[in-house]
Design a protein around this motif. Structure first.
Motif, PDB file in Angstrom:
ATOM      1  N   UNK A  59       0.817  -1.214   0.000  1.00 47.82           N
ATOM      2  CA  UNK A  59       0.000   0.000   0.000  1.00 47.82           C
ATOM      3  C   UNK A  59       0.852   1.265   0.000  1.00 47.82           C
ATOM      4  N   UNK A  60       1.945   1.269   0.769  1.00 47.57           N
ATOM      5  CA  UNK A  60       2.725   2.491   0.967  1.00 47.57           C
ATOM      6  C   UNK A  60       3.752   2.751  -0.126  1.00 47.57           C
ATOM      7  N   UNK A  61       4.335   1.716  -0.688  1.00 47.57           N
ATOM      8  CA  UNK A  61       5.419   1.943  -1.655  1.00 47.57           C
ATOM      9  C   UNK A  61       5.001   2.844  -2.825  1.00 47.57           C
ATOM     10  N   UNK A  62       3.797   2.729  -3.432  1.00 45.24           N
ATOM     11  CA  UNK A  62       3.427   3.650  -4.505  1.00 45.24           C
ATOM     12  C   UNK A  62       3.288   5.100  -4.039  1.00 45.24           C
ATOM     13  N   UNK A  74       0.730   9.190   2.996  1.00 49.35           N
ATOM     14  CA  UNK A  74       0.760   8.040   3.912  1.00 49.35           C
ATOM     15  C   UNK A  74      -0.230   8.238   5.050  1.00 49.35           C
ATOM     16  N   UNK A  75      -0.468   9.516   5.402  1.00 49.53           N
ATOM     17  CA  UNK A  75      -1.393   9.777   6.498  1.00 49.53           C
ATOM     18  C   UNK A  75      -2.832   9.385   6.160  1.00 49.53           C
ATOM     19  N   UNK A 158      10.740   3.507  -3.089  1.00 50.90           N
ATOM     20  CA  UNK A 158       9.798   4.526  -3.532  1.00 50.90           C
ATOM     21  C   UNK A 158       9.154   4.114  -4.847  1.00 50.90           C
ATOM     22  N   UNK A 159       8.365   5.021  -5.386  1.00 47.72           N
ATOM     23  CA  UNK A 159       7.636   4.703  -6.618  1.00 47.72           C
ATOM     24  C   UNK A 159       8.565   4.490  -7.797  1.00 47.72           C
ATOM     25  N   UNK A 160       9.791   5.005  -7.697  1.00 47.62           N
ATOM     26  CA  UNK A 160      10.762   4.823  -8.779  1.00 47.62           C
ATOM     27  C   UNK A 160      11.574   3.549  -8.614  1.00 47.62           C
ATOM     28  N   UNK A 161      11.339   2.802  -7.540  1.00 46.75           N
ATOM     29  CA  UNK A 161      12.058   1.556  -7.310  1.00 46.75           C
ATOM     30  C   UNK A 161      13.372   1.727  -6.592  1.00 46.75           C
TER      31      UNK A 161
END
Length: 446
Positions: A59-62, A74-75, A158-161
């Motif tokens: 859920x959080x990584x994107x 994230x909040x 992160x979203x960029x991997x």
């Protein structure tokens, strides 16, 4: 059984051994069950933490963008998130309309976000103080109050991997330890109760287990006493006859013949008794039926009727054979033993029938059985004696048995022969009106 000290002590020892063995098995089973329960709960705890961590990870990584910095998105997932660079009160607003991962709202869980240098970025829940160990995925930590937590660490991208930082999810062990403590208490209380129940059950089960042995022991004692009594009577008669003969100075020929006649009669009685006992012993010991052969009951009963007819005529009795079927009925067995079986029953009917009485021997077959009936119109058997007539040395009418020379083994031999041939024998009688003996044997199918 309690009156016999030998069996009472044996019962105690057997009960103690049974209780001890069952107690050890119960303890081993209890400890094994407890260990399996501990392992199952521990595995369940790990699976639960991994499931929560996996859900948060996906859920959080994107939402994560810049490494080492917490994204405001994230909040939306973790409304009780406390970022170290912002006041925590700002983040504790009511966000009931947003999606919240419910398990993280409980006091049992905490979440710790660290940057790539292992410094704290944000937290969720009550965080225990512990050092970060990057070499251990799973870690058991303990706070100053002695509360233990089981922690799982994983790397976030992160979203960029690219590596963003670390997330640590921990769960309090209080509920788990309380459950195990209650289980140990139940086990510690249940084991003594189980041991007491086993001891009580062992005492009663040993009584049931030893009852056949005790009954057999009593039967052997009674049998030994009966044999001694039966042997003592002819031996005493022989001894008295010999002593009286030796006391005489001169023996006339007639006196000598009388003395020898008494000795011969008592010796015959002893020989018959010993022979009957040997036959019973062989029937008890022999278990193999390999020497059995097809035997025709029609021929055996016809020969017996012909042989015993003079004895019946002497007593003014009517003895006849009634064959219910013209089919020759065969059974697998020992012909001499079957001959002895029916001879004892017919002779017993002749012996206890009244003058001018009637004895009928019937032979028929039913399904897979051959059935023989021996009916008489004799004195009958009293109801209190009927259950014991097949016991060894049991005589319903002892006075009459002495006059006829019976020893009480005829019916016992008949029963032993029937059981040897896998059959059954029973008696039906009405006192003063006669008796009926029914013998059923497995029929040889042709």
């Amino acid at each position: 059984m309690n009156q016999n000290s030998l069996f009472f002590r044996a019962r105690w020892r057997l009960a103690i051994w049974y209780s001890g063995v069952m107690g050890i098995i119960l303890c081993i089973a209890g400890v094994g069950a407890y260990q399996m329960m501990v392992h199952a709960h521990w595995q369940g705890l790990q699976d639960e933490i991994e499931s929560v961590a996996g859900t948060l990870h996906d859920t959080l990584e994107p939402m994560l963008q810049q490494p080492d910095r917490m994204s405001p998105y994230v909040q939306n997932v973790l409304p009780n998130l406390c970022v170290v660079t912002e006041p925590c009160a700002k983040n504790q607003q009511n966000l009931s309309n947003r999606h919240i991962l419910g398990v993280t709202q409980t006091n049992a869980y905490y979440i710790h976000f660290r940057d790539r240098n292992h410094q704290t970025i944000a937290t969720v829940g009550n965080l225990p103080e512990a050092e970060f160990n990057q070499n251990s995925v799973w870690q058991m930590i303990q706070d100053n109050q002695g509360h233990r937590y089981y922690q799982f660490s994983l790397l976030l991208k992160n979203s960029a991997g690219l590596p963003w930082g670390y997330m640590q999810i921990g769960r309090s062990m209080a509920e788990y330890e309380q459950h195990l403590s209650e289980s140990r208490l139940a086990l510690l209380l249940g084991l003594p109760i189980g041991l007491v129940a086993i001891a009580i059950a062992s005492w009663y089960l040993t009584k049931i287990a030893m009852q056949p042995v005790y009954t057999s022991y009593q039967q052997i004692q009674q049998f030994t006493a009966d044999v001694a009594h039966e042997l003592r009577t002819p031996l005493a008669a022989i001894r008295a006859t010999v002593e009286s003969s030796l006391a005489m100075d001169v023996l006339l020929e007639n006196d000598s013949r009388n003395i020898l006649s008494v000795i011969e009669r008592q010796n015959s009685r002893l020989s018959q008794l010993v022979g009957d006992l040997l036959l019973l012993s062989r029937l008890d010991i022999e278990t193999s039926s390999s020497h059995f052969s097809p035997c025709c009951l029609n021929d055996i009963l016809s020969d017996l009727i012909e042989e015993l007819a003079p004895l019946a005529l002497t007593s003014n009795l009517n003895l006849k054979l009634n064959l219910k079927t013209e089919t020759r009925i065969f059974v697998m067995g020992n012909e001499s033993q079957l001959y002895r079986l029916f001879s004892n029953l017919i002779a017993n009917a002749i012996q206890y029938s009244n003058v001018n009485g009637k004895i009928t021997v019937c032979l028929t077959m039913q399904d897979r059985e051959a059935i023989a009936y021996i009916r008489d119109t004799g004195i009958g058997i009293a109801p209190q004696d009927l259950p014991y007539i097949f016991d060894r040395f049991y005589r319903a009418n002892r006075d009459r048995s002495r006059t006829t020379g019976g020893s009480g083994l005829g019916l016992a031999i008949a029963k032993a022969i029937v059981h040897k041939h896998r059959g059954n024998v029973q008696a039906i009688s009405e006192f003063g009106k006669g008796s009926e003996f029914i013998v059923s044997l497995p029929r040889l199918l042709t």
